[in-house]
Design an enzyme around this catalytic site. Structure first.
Site, short mmCIF file in Angstrom:
data_model
loop_
_atom_site.label_atom_id
_atom_site.label_comp_id
_atom_site.label_asym_id
_atom_site.label_seq_id
_atom_site.Cartn_x
_atom_site.Cartn_y
_atom_site.Cartn_z
N ASP A 78 0.84 -1.19 0.00
CA ASP A 78 0.00 0.00 0.00
C ASP A 78 0.89 1.26 0.00
O ASP A 78 1.71 1.43 -0.89
CB ASP A 78 -0.96 -0.07 1.19
CG ASP A 78 -2.02 1.01 1.21
OD1 ASP A 78 -3.04 0.83 0.52
OD2 ASP A 78 -1.84 2.02 1.90
N ARG A 79 0.77 2.14 1.00
CA ARG A 79 1.60 3.34 1.02
C ARG A 79 3.08 2.98 1.03
O ARG A 79 3.91 3.63 0.38
CB ARG A 79 1.29 4.21 2.25
CG ARG A 79 -0.16 4.56 2.45
CD ARG A 79 -0.77 5.27 1.28
NE ARG A 79 -0.18 6.58 1.06
CZ ARG A 79 -0.45 7.34 -0.01
NH1 ARG A 79 -1.24 6.89 -0.97
NH2 ARG A 79 0.08 8.53 -0.14
N HIS A 85 -11.18 8.55 -0.18
CA HIS A 85 -10.21 9.08 0.78
C HIS A 85 -9.03 9.75 0.08
O HIS A 85 -8.43 10.68 0.62
CB HIS A 85 -9.72 7.96 1.69
CG HIS A 85 -9.03 6.83 0.98
ND1 HIS A 85 -9.64 6.07 0.01
CD2 HIS A 85 -7.76 6.33 1.09
CE1 HIS A 85 -8.80 5.17 -0.45
NE2 HIS A 85 -7.65 5.31 0.18
N TYR A 96 -0.85 11.53 2.04
CA TYR A 96 -1.78 11.41 0.93
C TYR A 96 -1.82 12.67 0.08
O TYR A 96 -1.94 12.59 -1.15
CB TYR A 96 -3.18 11.07 1.45
CG TYR A 96 -3.40 9.60 1.66
CD1 TYR A 96 -3.99 8.82 0.67
CD2 TYR A 96 -3.01 8.97 2.84
CE1 TYR A 96 -4.19 7.47 0.85
CE2 TYR A 96 -3.20 7.61 3.02
CZ TYR A 96 -3.80 6.86 2.02
OH TYR A 96 -3.98 5.52 2.20
N HIS A 109 -7.11 -6.98 0.83
CA HIS A 109 -6.03 -6.00 0.74
C HIS A 109 -4.91 -6.26 1.74
O HIS A 109 -3.73 -6.07 1.44
CB HIS A 109 -6.61 -4.60 0.97
CG HIS A 109 -5.60 -3.49 0.92
ND1 HIS A 109 -4.87 -3.19 -0.21
CD2 HIS A 109 -5.22 -2.59 1.88
CE1 HIS A 109 -4.08 -2.16 0.04
NE2 HIS A 109 -4.26 -1.78 1.30
#
Length: 305
Positions: free
Chosen positions: A120-121, A165, A225, A285
């Site tokens: 992910d990030r 988001h 983000y 996920h």
């Protein structure tokens, strides 16, 4: 410090001026750094890290702005007379800055070259590290993500609602932070619930640890983000225009996003990588927690290439 990965030593390692990362370290052998995603901390790797530490030096940091790592103020400018894009500069949380943190962390621990896996990030940070520091990264794995530039390219129409988001946290400083801080457990918990293929893979005490960590890091998470709507896109576009590619062996594991959003995920990654193993998986996920034995196996296969 809260929950720890059993058998790992914890260290605070300076990586930049005024910034130290919290890192869990164990094992011996060739080094492998594991980077967590959102809305998690290094704990997401607890099963995989313990497995891989049997034959590798495993390093699991909290990213800058997350968990027990430092959370420097974001570089933002809300002056209405300034350039309209300045508020999404967030250079302190660009993936370039965060990737430099990881290279500095590994070097501080004695590793000039290392394998790197991110989810992910953390996968966006790993991707950027592979482009910016190819001499340092021996092998690369990216779990359930697309490069930032490509992510924005495929998000369109009503299907983009799944990424609400991303758009919320791209807004100018102030409103997103206040909205999320008003009900942080509901906000971050929403993603833990929605994205989990197996909710039992994140037990109550780990969920609580994630929510506690996120509640204390709202501004820095938003800044991370926000950077992905600005400076990170600029960096990716410049690299794509210049023809820069990932030269080390790369493994990508993804859910079948392409079927839902109408694109070929493997083709997206082939445009960036010379040596790609792309797999579509059937997990949720949070695959490192839902299928840790499979993820550890995939990483060992990567390291053998």
């Amino acid at each position: 410090m809260g929950l720890l990965i059993p058998g790992f030593d914890y260290r605070r390692v300076p990586v930049a001026d005024g910034v130290s990362l919290n890192a869990a370290v164990a094992g011996s052998g060739s080094p492998l750094v594991l980077l967590h995603g959102f809305p998690q901390t290094h704990l997401m790797w607890r099963h995989v890290a313990a497995d891989l530490a049997a034959d590798h030096t495993v390093i699991c940091p909290d990213l800058r702005g997350y968990g027990a790592s430092d959370k420097p103020a974001a570089d933002t400018d809300t002056d209405t007379d300034a350039d309209t894009d300045s508020y999404i500069d967030s250079a302190a949380y660009s993936k370039r800055t965060m990737a430099a943190d990881i290279v500095a962390l590994a070097r501080a621990l004695g590793h000039d070259r290392f394998a790197l896996a991110g989810h992910d990030r953390g996968a966006l940070v790993a991707f950027r590290a592979g482009l910016d520091h190819p001499a340092a990264i021996t092998h690369l794995a990216c779990l359930d993500v697309l490069p930032t530039l490509d992510m924005w390219d495929v998000m369109r129409g009503t299907t983009a609602a799944v990424g609400f988001h991303l758009y919320l946290m791209a807004q100018p400083p102030g409103l997103p932070e206040r909205m999320i801080a008003a009900c942080p457990d509901d906000f971050f918990g929403h993603f833990l619930d929605l994205w989990a293929g197996d909710p039992g893979a994140i037990p109550a005490e780990v969920r609580t640890a994630y929510l506690d960590a996120c509640r204390a890091a709202v501004p820095s998470i938003v800044a991370d983000y926000r950077a992905s709507a600005g400076v990170d896109v600029d960096h990716d576009r410049a690299d794509r225009d210049a023809g820069r590619r990932l030269t080390m062996p790369l493994t990508v594991l993804q859910q079948d996003w392409g079927a839902a959003l109408g694109y070929d995920a493997a083709a997206v990654w082939r445009a960036w990588a010379d040596d790609l193993e792309h797999r579509t998986v059937g997990y949720g996920h949070f695959m490192a927690e839902e299928a840790p034995a499979d993820i550890a196996k995939a990483l060992r296969e990567l390291l053998s290439r």
